[in-house]
Design a protein around this motif. Structure first.
Motif, mmCIF file in Angstrom:
data_model
loop_
_atom_site.group_PDB
_atom_site.id
_atom_site.type_symbol
_atom_site.label_atom_id
_atom_site.label_comp_id
_atom_site.label_asym_id
_atom_site.label_seq_id
_atom_site.Cartn_x
_atom_site.Cartn_y
_atom_site.Cartn_z
ATOM 1 N N ALA A 167 -15.353 -21.162 -12.697
ATOM 2 C CA ALA A 167 -16.381 -19.461 -12.893
ATOM 3 C C ALA A 167 -16.517 -19.559 -14.256
ATOM 4 C CB ALA A 167 -14.873 -19.175 -12.045
ATOM 5 N N ASP A 168 -17.508 -18.384 -13.729
ATOM 6 C CA ASP A 168 -16.898 -17.420 -15.114
ATOM 7 C C ASP A 168 -16.154 -16.306 -15.565
ATOM 8 O OD1 ASP A 168 -18.287 -15.564 -17.164
ATOM 9 O OD2 ASP A 168 -20.336 -15.200 -15.638
ATOM 10 N N GLN A 169 -15.376 -16.058 -16.359
ATOM 11 C CA GLN A 169 -14.600 -15.605 -16.418
ATOM 12 C C GLN A 169 -15.095 -14.387 -16.885
ATOM 13 O OE1 GLN A 169 -11.504 -17.060 -16.756
ATOM 14 N NE2 GLN A 169 -12.004 -19.016 -16.136
ATOM 15 N N GLY A 170 -16.384 -13.917 -17.097
ATOM 16 C CA GLY A 170 -17.011 -12.459 -17.535
ATOM 17 C C GLY A 170 -16.402 -12.478 -18.718
ATOM 18 N N ARG A 171 -16.202 -13.348 -19.466
ATOM 19 C CA ARG A 171 -16.034 -12.981 -21.129
ATOM 20 C C ARG A 171 -17.226 -12.906 -21.772
ATOM 21 N NH1 ARG A 171 -11.679 -17.337 -23.461
ATOM 22 N NH2 ARG A 171 -14.125 -18.710 -23.132
ATOM 23 N N ARG A 172 -17.093 -12.376 -22.777
ATOM 24 C CA ARG A 172 -18.440 -11.367 -23.274
ATOM 25 C C ARG A 172 -19.297 -13.025 -24.416
ATOM 26 N NH1 ARG A 172 -17.404 -6.220 -27.608
ATOM 27 N NH2 ARG A 172 -14.678 -7.759 -27.804
ATOM 28 N N VAL A 173 -20.438 -13.181 -24.159
ATOM 29 C CA VAL A 173 -20.769 -13.859 -25.462
ATOM 30 C C VAL A 173 -21.589 -13.718 -26.758
ATOM 31 C CG1 VAL A 173 -23.203 -15.605 -25.063
ATOM 32 C CG2 VAL A 173 -22.026 -14.648 -23.085
ATOM 33 N N TRP A 174 -20.898 -14.923 -27.576
ATOM 34 C CA TRP A 174 -20.938 -14.092 -28.842
ATOM 35 C C TRP A 174 -22.419 -14.710 -29.303
ATOM 36 C CZ3 TRP A 174 -17.344 -16.476 -32.937
ATOM 37 C CH2 TRP A 174 -17.616 -15.978 -34.890
ATOM 38 N N LEU A 175 -23.337 -14.429 -30.130
ATOM 39 C CA LEU A 175 -24.655 -15.962 -30.464
ATOM 40 C C LEU A 175 -24.573 -15.879 -32.288
ATOM 41 C CD1 LEU A 175 -26.559 -17.823 -30.236
ATOM 42 C CD2 LEU A 175 -28.599 -15.430 -29.806
ATOM 43 N N HIS A 176 -24.319 -16.464 -32.097
ATOM 44 C CA HIS A 176 -24.327 -16.985 -34.465
ATOM 45 C C HIS A 176 -24.951 -17.848 -34.947
ATOM 46 C CE1 HIS A 176 -22.072 -16.536 -37.834
ATOM 47 N NE2 HIS A 176 -22.603 -17.558 -37.754
ATOM 48 N N HIS A 177 -25.651 -16.954 -36.063
ATOM 49 C CA HIS A 177 -26.200 -18.356 -36.260
ATOM 50 C C HIS A 177 -26.064 -17.841 -38.254
ATOM 51 C CE1 HIS A 177 -29.813 -20.224 -38.438
ATOM 52 N NE2 HIS A 177 -29.805 -19.200 -39.112
ATOM 53 N N GLY A 178 -25.544 -18.999 -38.614
ATOM 54 C CA GLY A 178 -25.557 -19.386 -39.593
ATOM 55 C C GLY A 178 -25.576 -20.644 -40.474
ATOM 56 N N SER A 179 -25.265 -21.180 -42.007
ATOM 57 C CA SER A 179 -25.296 -22.408 -42.761
ATOM 58 C C SER A 179 -24.249 -23.295 -41.981
ATOM 59 C CB SER A 179 -24.975 -21.930 -43.910
ATOM 60 O OG SER A 179 -24.370 -22.050 -44.180
ATOM 61 N N SER A 180 -24.623 -25.024 -43.187
ATOM 62 C CA SER A 180 -22.930 -25.294 -42.327
ATOM 63 C C SER A 180 -21.548 -25.059 -42.338
ATOM 64 C CB SER A 180 -23.211 -26.616 -43.631
ATOM 65 O OG SER A 180 -23.209 -26.146 -45.417
ATOM 66 N N ALA A 200 -11.957 -18.310 -30.291
ATOM 67 C CA ALA A 200 -10.225 -18.248 -29.276
ATOM 68 C C ALA A 200 -9.832 -16.846 -29.711
ATOM 69 C CB ALA A 200 -9.983 -19.456 -29.860
ATOM 70 N N THR A 201 -9.802 -16.878 -30.920
ATOM 71 C CA THR A 201 -9.072 -15.445 -30.970
ATOM 72 C C THR A 201 -8.997 -14.109 -30.297
ATOM 73 O OG1 THR A 201 -8.492 -15.984 -33.514
ATOM 74 C CG2 THR A 201 -7.922 -13.908 -33.015
ATOM 75 N N ALA A 202 -10.509 -13.958 -30.401
ATOM 76 C CA ALA A 202 -11.293 -12.822 -29.822
ATOM 77 C C ALA A 202 -11.323 -12.906 -28.297
ATOM 78 C CB ALA A 202 -12.661 -12.218 -30.842
ATOM 79 N N GLY A 203 -11.020 -14.295 -27.959
ATOM 80 C CA GLY A 203 -11.213 -13.920 -26.336
ATOM 81 C C GLY A 203 -12.771 -14.388 -25.640
ATOM 82 N N VAL A 204 -14.048 -14.655 -27.250
ATOM 83 C CA VAL A 204 -15.431 -14.339 -26.641
ATOM 84 C C VAL A 204 -16.217 -16.007 -26.163
ATOM 85 C CG1 VAL A 204 -15.425 -12.089 -27.512
ATOM 86 C CG2 VAL A 204 -15.851 -14.866 -28.726
ATOM 87 N N GLU A 205 -16.697 -16.184 -25.494
ATOM 88 C CA GLU A 205 -17.491 -17.466 -25.718
ATOM 89 C C GLU A 205 -18.671 -17.472 -26.499
ATOM 90 O OE1 GLU A 205 -18.041 -19.599 -23.152
ATOM 91 O OE2 GLU A 205 -16.122 -18.713 -21.731
#
Length: 394
Positions: A167-180, A200-205
């Motif tokens: 089930a979707d936990q309703g957590r916010r989705v964090w989209l991140h772009h970066g390097s190696s 994991a610390t912030a409880g986001v996807e």
């Protein structure tokens, strides 16, 4: 020993996979990609192709009462001639969010890369199977995190009880772009990369678009981010621009503006955090290109060095110092019309004193302890009650 009829095979479909842009059907099964086909078609660079198919942050997520889970895969393992062997890719299982085991797959395809010539030799091999047993005999959410540094075709998922999408936990989705570093270089397992730890610390996807060697302000990456649903967005820019030596200051500023403009087309008011590079002595004031340290390679060690001349900054060559100044200026200027855009100096995540305590083993990438430090700082700064990613509903 189990008998064959105890096992249920569940097709691996998009509703069981998180963190991937799409699943490409292959001869063996499906290959998770972190960039969509349209983006991949716009760049023929072999290093990008390798990086985006390495499933950093990609995981199978499902609900089941199964006490045993098998995953059959076809990994692609990289061997660099003259360099120490790379560690095996690690698959990690989490039960209701807690680590419950890890394993590696033998077999798979081997790519042998000659770093001096760029020649690549492909050696096919068999599929491999990992099994996680003795799981709790109750309904639970199971996550299998794929290796962040080893592309892996998913062949079959077998369990001793039926599987359903979680089930979707309703957590916010964090989209991140970066390097190696965002990709996870030198972290020991997929949940130990700094973005995975911070999420994991912030409880986001997490949706991780960290591409080793390829955080280069590519327009097709900006379009992929524009088109990806997200509640929080960050981009970490600097080190690859310098060590690839692809552009000068004249091109850099407009490229940053264009990248941000494109993201804003799809996410006009989403919190957007621009982060500069962590402290990296070889490139703080010395331009690229970056190169392998041949003396270190001769001793069986991987280290990097900067080959540019600091005097070339006057001609527009880029260093981390120059880029940080420009990013801060751009974000400040845009911020007048975009209150949800913020800037974070990467040295607040890992600075000079951190380097003294936890040095970069190859002069470029943090180790697992370094990833942990960066993740803690990012969670504290970005997700603080007054931070750019503060939860307005909490």
């Amino acid at each position: 020993m189990h008998t064959e009829h105890h096992w249920t095979t569940t097709p691996i479909t998009a509703d069981l996979v998180r963190g991937a842009a799409e699943l490409e059907p292959t001869a063996h099964g499906v290959l998770p990609h972190r960039l969509p086909a349209r983006a991949r078609a716009q760049c023929t660079d072999a290093r990008l192709a390798l990086a985006e198919a390495q499933p950093s942050g990609v995981r199978l997520v499902f609900r089941t009462r199964a006490t045993a889970v098998e995953l059959e895969t076809m990994p692609t393992k990289l061997v660099y001639l003259g360099a120490p062997p790379r560690p095996q890719g690690v698959y990690e299982i989490l039960v209701d969010g807690r680590h419950a085991g890890e394993a590696s797959v033998d077999g798979g395809t081997t790519l042998t890369i000659d770093m001096t010539t760029g020649a690549v030799e492909r050696q096919p091999g068999p599929t491999g199977v990992i099994r996680f047993a003795d799981l709790p005999q109750r309904a639970k959410d199971v996550e299998i995190w794929l290796p962040h540094n080893e592309s892996t075709e998913l062949v079959a998922l077998r369990t001793d009880a039926p599987v359903a999408p979680a089930a979707d936990q309703g957590r916010r989705v964090w989209l991140h772009h970066g390097s190696s570093i965002s990709h996870g270089s030198n972290a020991m397992r997929p949940t130990a990369t700094w973005p995975a730890l911070a999420a994991a610390t912030a409880g986001v996807e997490l949706v991780n678009l960290g591409f080793s060697g390829n955080a280069l302000l590519d327009p097709f990456v900006a379009r992929a981010m524009r088109d990806t649903p997200a509640d929080l967005i960050s981009i970490k820019i600097g080190i690859n621009i310098v060590n690839a030596d692809l552009m000068r200051l004249r091109a850099f500023g407009p490229a940053v503006h264009g990248f941000l403009d494109t993201i804003r087309e799809g996410h006009p008011t989403t919190p957007l955090l621009v982060t500069s590079a962590i402290y990296c002595p070889i490139h703080e004031d010395t331009p690229g290109p970056g190169a392998f340290d041949s003396d270190a390679l001769a001793d069986g060690q991987v280290r990097f060095r900067a080959t540019g001349d600091p005097a070339e900054r006057a001609a527009g060559k880029l260093t981390l110092g120059v880029i940080r100044d420009e990013l801060a200026r751009i974000v400040q200027r845009r911020g007048h019309d975009d209150p949800n855009l913020r800037y974070l100096d990467g040295r607040a995540l890992y600075g000079e004193s951190d380097y003294a305590e936890l040095p970069l083993p190859d002069q470029l990438h943090p180790d697992t302890a370094g990833h942990h430090r960066i993740s803690q700082r990012f969670a504290e700064l970005a997700f603080a009650t007054d931070g750019p990613f503060a939860d307005q509903n909490s």
